[in-house]
Design a protein around this motif. Sequence first.
Motif, PDB file in Angstrom:
ATOM      1  N   THR A   1       0.860  -1.173   0.000  1.00  0.00           N
ATOM      2  CA  THR A   1       0.000   0.000   0.000  1.00  0.00           C
ATOM      3  C   THR A   1       0.907   1.237   0.000  1.00  0.00           C
ATOM      4  O   THR A   1       2.097   1.130  -0.241  1.00  0.00           O
ATOM      5  CB  THR A   1      -0.919   0.006   1.224  1.00  0.00           C
ATOM      6  OG1 THR A   1      -0.133   0.196   2.409  1.00  0.00           O
ATOM      7  CG2 THR A   1      -1.676  -1.312   1.345  1.00  0.00           C
ATOM      8  N   SER A   2       0.352   2.405   0.300  1.00  0.00           N
ATOM      9  CA  SER A   2       1.150   3.623   0.257  1.00  0.00           C
ATOM     10  C   SER A   2       2.232   3.653   1.327  1.00  0.00           C
ATOM     11  O   SER A   2       3.246   4.335   1.181  1.00  0.00           O
ATOM     12  CB  SER A   2       0.255   4.849   0.402  1.00  0.00           C
ATOM     13  OG  SER A   2      -0.438   4.805   1.639  1.00  0.00           O
ATOM     14  N   ASP A   3       2.051   2.920   2.427  1.00  0.00           N
ATOM     15  CA  ASP A   3       3.032   2.992   3.506  1.00  0.00           C
ATOM     16  C   ASP A   3       3.265   1.674   4.232  1.00  0.00           C
ATOM     17  O   ASP A   3       3.944   1.640   5.249  1.00  0.00           O
ATOM     18  CB  ASP A   3       2.615   4.046   4.533  1.00  0.00           C
ATOM     19  CG  ASP A   3       1.266   3.718   5.181  1.00  0.00           C
ATOM     20  OD1 ASP A   3       0.669   2.673   4.844  1.00  0.00           O
ATOM     21  OD2 ASP A   3       0.817   4.519   6.013  1.00  0.00           O
ATOM     22  N   SER A   4       2.720   0.578   3.713  1.00  0.00           N
ATOM     23  CA  SER A   4       2.827  -0.695   4.436  1.00  0.00           C
ATOM     24  C   SER A   4       2.934  -1.864   3.472  1.00  0.00           C
ATOM     25  O   SER A   4       2.552  -1.775   2.298  1.00  0.00           O
ATOM     26  CB  SER A   4       1.593  -0.916   5.335  1.00  0.00           C
ATOM     27  OG  SER A   4       1.435   0.115   6.265  1.00  0.00           O
ATOM     28  N   LEU A   5       3.455  -2.965   4.000  1.00  0.00           N
ATOM     29  CA  LEU A   5       3.400  -4.240   3.307  1.00  0.00           C
ATOM     30  C   LEU A   5       2.354  -5.079   4.024  1.00  0.00           C
ATOM     31  O   LEU A   5       2.428  -5.277   5.242  1.00  0.00           O
ATOM     32  CB  LEU A   5       4.745  -4.953   3.349  1.00  0.00           C
ATOM     33  CG  LEU A   5       4.803  -6.313   2.643  1.00  0.00           C
ATOM     34  CD1 LEU A   5       4.618  -6.153   1.138  1.00  0.00           C
ATOM     35  CD2 LEU A   5       6.135  -7.015   2.930  1.00  0.00           C
TER      36      LEU A   5
ATOM     37  N   LEU B   1       2.786  -4.677   8.017  1.00  0.00           N
ATOM     38  CA  LEU B   1       4.018  -4.087   8.517  1.00  0.00           C
ATOM     39  C   LEU B   1       4.113  -2.630   8.067  1.00  0.00           C
ATOM     40  O   LEU B   1       4.346  -2.350   6.887  1.00  0.00           O
ATOM     41  CB  LEU B   1       5.228  -4.868   7.994  1.00  0.00           C
ATOM     42  CG  LEU B   1       6.602  -4.330   8.408  1.00  0.00           C
ATOM     43  CD1 LEU B   1       6.770  -4.393   9.919  1.00  0.00           C
ATOM     44  CD2 LEU B   1       7.710  -5.111   7.707  1.00  0.00           C
ATOM     45  N   PRO B   2       3.905  -1.673   8.983  1.00  0.00           N
ATOM     46  CA  PRO B   2       4.029  -0.248   8.616  1.00  0.00           C
ATOM     47  C   PRO B   2       5.493   0.089   8.328  1.00  0.00           C
ATOM     48  O   PRO B   2       6.371  -0.179   9.141  1.00  0.00           O
ATOM     49  CB  PRO B   2       3.537   0.491   9.870  1.00  0.00           C
ATOM     50  CG  PRO B   2       2.838  -0.544  10.692  1.00  0.00           C
ATOM     51  CD  PRO B   2       3.514  -1.831  10.388  1.00  0.00           C
ATOM     52  N   LEU B   3       5.751   0.643   7.160  1.00  0.00           N
ATOM     53  CA  LEU B   3       7.114   0.965   6.770  1.00  0.00           C
ATOM     54  C   LEU B   3       7.319   2.464   6.573  1.00  0.00           C
ATOM     55  O   LEU B   3       8.412   2.896   6.232  1.00  0.00           O
ATOM     56  CB  LEU B   3       7.480   0.215   5.482  1.00  0.00           C
ATOM     57  CG  LEU B   3       7.538  -1.307   5.629  1.00  0.00           C
ATOM     58  CD1 LEU B   3       7.624  -1.979   4.272  1.00  0.00           C
ATOM     59  CD2 LEU B   3       8.724  -1.707   6.491  1.00  0.00           C
TER      60      LEU B   3
ATOM     61  N   GLY C   1       6.272   7.661   0.864  1.00  0.00           N
ATOM     62  CA  GLY C   1       5.156   7.951   1.748  1.00  0.00           C
ATOM     63  C   GLY C   1       4.346   9.106   1.228  1.00  0.00           C
ATOM     64  O   GLY C   1       3.128   9.151   1.382  1.00  0.00           O
ATOM     65  N   ALA C   2       5.003  10.082   0.624  1.00  0.00           N
ATOM     66  CA  ALA C   2       4.291  11.258   0.149  1.00  0.00           C
ATOM     67  C   ALA C   2       3.377  10.934  -1.001  1.00  0.00           C
ATOM     68  O   ALA C   2       2.524  11.733  -1.370  1.00  0.00           O
ATOM     69  CB  ALA C   2       5.292  12.318  -0.288  1.00  0.00           C
ATOM     70  N   LEU C   3       3.551   9.753  -1.580  1.00  0.00           N
ATOM     71  CA  LEU C   3       2.744   9.411  -2.737  1.00  0.00           C
ATOM     72  C   LEU C   3       1.475   8.682  -2.371  1.00  0.00           C
ATOM     73  O   LEU C   3       0.755   8.221  -3.236  1.00  0.00           O
ATOM     74  CB  LEU C   3       3.581   8.513  -3.669  1.00  0.00           C
ATOM     75  CG  LEU C   3       4.858   9.172  -4.169  1.00  0.00           C
ATOM     76  CD1 LEU C   3       5.669   8.178  -4.972  1.00  0.00           C
ATOM     77  CD2 LEU C   3       4.528  10.380  -4.993  1.00  0.00           C
ATOM     78  N   GLY C   4       1.214   8.530  -1.085  1.00  0.00           N
ATOM     79  CA  GLY C   4       0.114   7.688  -0.656  1.00  0.00           C
ATOM     80  C   GLY C   4      -1.247   8.113  -1.102  1.00  0.00           C
ATOM     81  O   GLY C   4      -2.103   7.279  -1.292  1.00  0.00           O
ATOM     82  N   GLY C   5      -1.531   9.351  -1.253  1.00  0.00           N
ATOM     83  CA  GLY C   5      -2.894   9.776  -1.548  1.00  0.00           C
ATOM     84  C   GLY C   5      -3.065  10.253  -2.960  1.00  0.00           C
ATOM     85  O   GLY C   5      -2.149  10.257  -3.750  1.00  0.00           O
TER      86      GLY C   5
END
Length: 597
Positions: free
Chosen positions: A256-260, A274-276, A573-577
Amino acid sequence: MTEFSQGRRAFLGAACAAALGASTMGSTAVAAQSGHAWPSYRNGSNRSGYAPDGVTIEESFEPEWNRGESNVPLVALAHDTVYVRGDRLVALSRSGETKWEVSSGQPGGMVAAGNRLYATFGSTVRAFDTRGNEQWSTSLDRNRVYLAALNGTLYVAATDNETPTGRHDGTVYALDRETGSIERSRSIPNLGWYVCAASAPAETVYVTQFVDDEDRTAIRALDAATLETDWTWYNRGGPALLTPPAIGHGLCYVSTSDSLVALDAESGDEAWSLPLGQRPVQPVLGPETLYVSVDRQLVAIDPASGNPEWQTETPGAGVVGAGDTLYTMGEEGLFAVDRSTGEILAEYRERPARRVVPGSEQLYVSNRSGVYALSSSGGTIGGGGGEIDHEVTVGPQGEFVFEPTELRVEPGETVRWTWESDNHTLTPQTQPAGGDWQGNPQVEGDGYVYEHTFDAEGVYEYVCEPHAALGMEGTVVVGDGASRDAGDGTSNDGSGTDETTGGGSGDTTDGGAEDGTADDETGGDADTESTDEPSAGDANGTADNESFADAFGDLNESDAESADGTPGPGILGALGGLGATAGWLARKAERENDPEE
């Protein structure tokens, strides 16, 4: 679980690394003549990103040849042929010489299966024999087409969606691999750019979905036999684009935008997350360990718990695995990493590395200006090659049999198959979890020799594909065979099927978007195209990570750059949304010429 620290650069635990180092590979093999295959993007339809019998570089890289080609996002390996997909489709010998070529027009995807290469050209899927002769062509009703091969079937995701916010319905097709005829189809709302397939725990096709009316993205699992939905998992993090899933260890992995996130492959239930802090690239599924790259950090993860075991900093972004080695890649070059400890073993900085395909004796590396081959200098070649413990004769006296038909071996023992007549394959049908046996699915003739070392206990069933209807089947039982029903059931079609396709823009392994655009799918065939290397905007390593499009569109190529092109943490992370969608759209014209984006 505590959040993974973005700034931390130290290893997470020497004890875990030591334990990992003591683990053994699931299997190793060497084909005496043609070597192993990497038939599509990330090696197979399950997108494992790992070849148990690929070349291992332990000291340094030795350049073999370099060939200029325009816009090369994908490379596939089958038989004695290296398939390169860019502005044209080219079949090369392993020494880099042209065998045949086809004008591509718009770059698309490809996957090698059996004795054929399947490639996408816009809304059309075409099949070629090993000499480049077209065997069939099937046109579909969508502009973007992405592929995955499983057993005798090509699974095709066809969509008109051009952006991650697209809400056009798409269609998943099952095509007969021999004829190209449509066997069945299923309409999928907001169908995304990716498709992959796996045989275990059941024959399943996995696709992604773009945002729905509630701004959710999703992974959908379809029964391969009917294309009916088994389960759907919705991303809780909003409309951020999902990577193409990777299937193994009984789990379905998605970034996802910040996790596996790991989902139970059979039920779709979330096993762990797993939050990365930033978007991880597509993972490498080793026999007993998961490896993922995020923000130029390479992390080893326990598949059962999702707990990190070690981490190390590497200049590369995307990652693939071969034997005991991991290869990370990016604009700075190519780096070999010990997969047990994270130690950097060798580096090659002469050229950028966008995608890497491990052969049995060479690495085939692509970037935006061509493809080149590297071998091991002072290192070793992965695979068997040790003492032969058992012998099997293929087609003795012209009969359609393997002799002996059933073989019992102990873990770590090596089996040699010797062809005594022509036109036979060694195509795995089922195998236990951790088996990773690719067999020798290409047709070979009298005198050919293939060797394989079996490590994972269980039952391995295989056939000669041309003569399966005549009962040419074989079985290898490793240990007590207790894992007969617990396996990955590789059901390898020899295709290494990976999902290649291409549709329009050039996805690499699953179509442009999947592999290229949003993880390589956008415009071409993600699977075979992106072949697993990072590229500018590839799902596997976002080596470029220049924008939403690069990080998602080329998920395999993370270059770790921010939207303005400057390297640094925090980009993923900045690309999440959806806030980055504007940047994605701004690069749309450029990406349409890049199968991986």
